[in-house]
Scaffold this motif. Structure first.
Motif, mmCIF file in Angstrom:
data_model
loop_
_atom_site.group_PDB
_atom_site.id
_atom_site.type_symbol
_atom_site.label_atom_id
_atom_site.label_comp_id
_atom_site.label_asym_id
_atom_site.label_seq_id
_atom_site.Cartn_x
_atom_site.Cartn_y
_atom_site.Cartn_z
ATOM 1 N N ALA A 1 0.841 -1.198 0.000
ATOM 2 C CA ALA A 1 0.000 0.000 0.000
ATOM 3 C C ALA A 1 0.881 1.255 0.000
ATOM 4 O O ALA A 1 1.897 1.310 0.701
ATOM 5 N N GLY A 2 0.467 2.223 -0.824
ATOM 6 C CA GLY A 2 1.261 3.432 -0.977
ATOM 7 C C GLY A 2 2.249 3.381 -2.122
ATOM 8 O O GLY A 2 2.824 4.404 -2.498
ATOM 9 N N SER B 1 3.606 2.069 -6.148
ATOM 10 C CA SER B 1 3.218 2.394 -7.521
ATOM 11 C C SER B 1 3.457 1.214 -8.445
ATOM 12 O O SER B 1 4.342 0.379 -8.198
ATOM 13 N N ARG C 1 -4.735 9.809 -8.506
ATOM 14 C CA ARG C 1 -3.776 8.743 -8.186
ATOM 15 C C ARG C 1 -3.301 8.004 -9.439
ATOM 16 O O ARG C 1 -2.142 7.592 -9.519
ATOM 17 N N ASN D 1 -0.372 5.290 -8.753
ATOM 18 C CA ASN D 1 0.363 5.747 -7.574
ATOM 19 C C ASN D 1 -0.529 5.684 -6.338
ATOM 20 O O ASN D 1 -1.753 5.590 -6.449
ATOM 21 N N SER D 2 0.087 5.756 -5.190
ATOM 22 C CA SER D 2 -0.651 5.738 -3.917
ATOM 23 C C SER D 2 -1.651 4.591 -3.887
ATOM 24 O O SER D 2 -2.819 4.768 -3.536
ATOM 25 N N LYS E 1 -3.872 1.403 -3.015
ATOM 26 C CA LYS E 1 -4.582 0.987 -1.809
ATOM 27 C C LYS E 1 -4.973 -0.486 -1.953
ATOM 28 O O LYS E 1 -5.118 -0.982 -3.074
ATOM 29 N N SER F 1 -1.629 -4.685 2.468
ATOM 30 C CA SER F 1 -1.760 -3.625 3.490
ATOM 31 C C SER F 1 -0.625 -3.655 4.482
ATOM 32 O O SER F 1 0.183 -4.576 4.505
#
Length: 122
Positions: free
Chosen positions: A14-15, A17, A67, A84-85, A87, A122
């Motif tokens: 998570a976070g 790319s 994103r 990107n970013s 989740k 996660s």
């Protein structure tokens, strides 16, 4: 006929790319738009983004605005999806599609790739 081949999927935290690619071949001039859709297990195939080959017009689902970025290289007949970013809820099989107009309606797309798995931990 238009053939579409996706690549670039994988496992990311998570976070992080990822950049997906979709290479088109065949009668690509018959399709003005390339789109990305995704399908999570047990869910419908949802629209992500679309781009027009000639005008650069882009269209995004609200869930990915800011994103994800869709772009294309006409010379290579390739469309990209920079994500990107990321989740965990972005986890899905991502499909590219070709059709006449930039729309979120999947039934308006005539050709589909085989999909590439994106998993966000996660």
């Amino acid at each position: 006929q238009v053939q579409l081949v996706e690549s670039g999927g994988g496992l990311v935290q998570a976070g992080g790319s990822l950049r997906l690619s979709c290479a088109a071949s065949g009668r690509t001039f018959s399709s003005n738009t390339m789109g990305w859709f995704r399908q999570a297990p047990g869910k419908e195939r949802d629209f992500v983004a679309a781009i027009n080959w000639a005008t650069w017009y882009t269209y995004y689902a609200d869930s990915v605005k800011g994103r994800f970025t869709i772009s294309r290289d006409n010379a290579k007949k390739t469309v990209y999806l920079q994500m990107n970013s990321l989740k965990p809820e972005d986890t899905a099989v991502y499909y590219c599609a070709a059709g006449p107009i930039a729309t979120s309606q999947r039934n308006m797309y005539d050709y589909w790739g085989q999909g590439t798995q994106v998993t966000v931990s996660s």
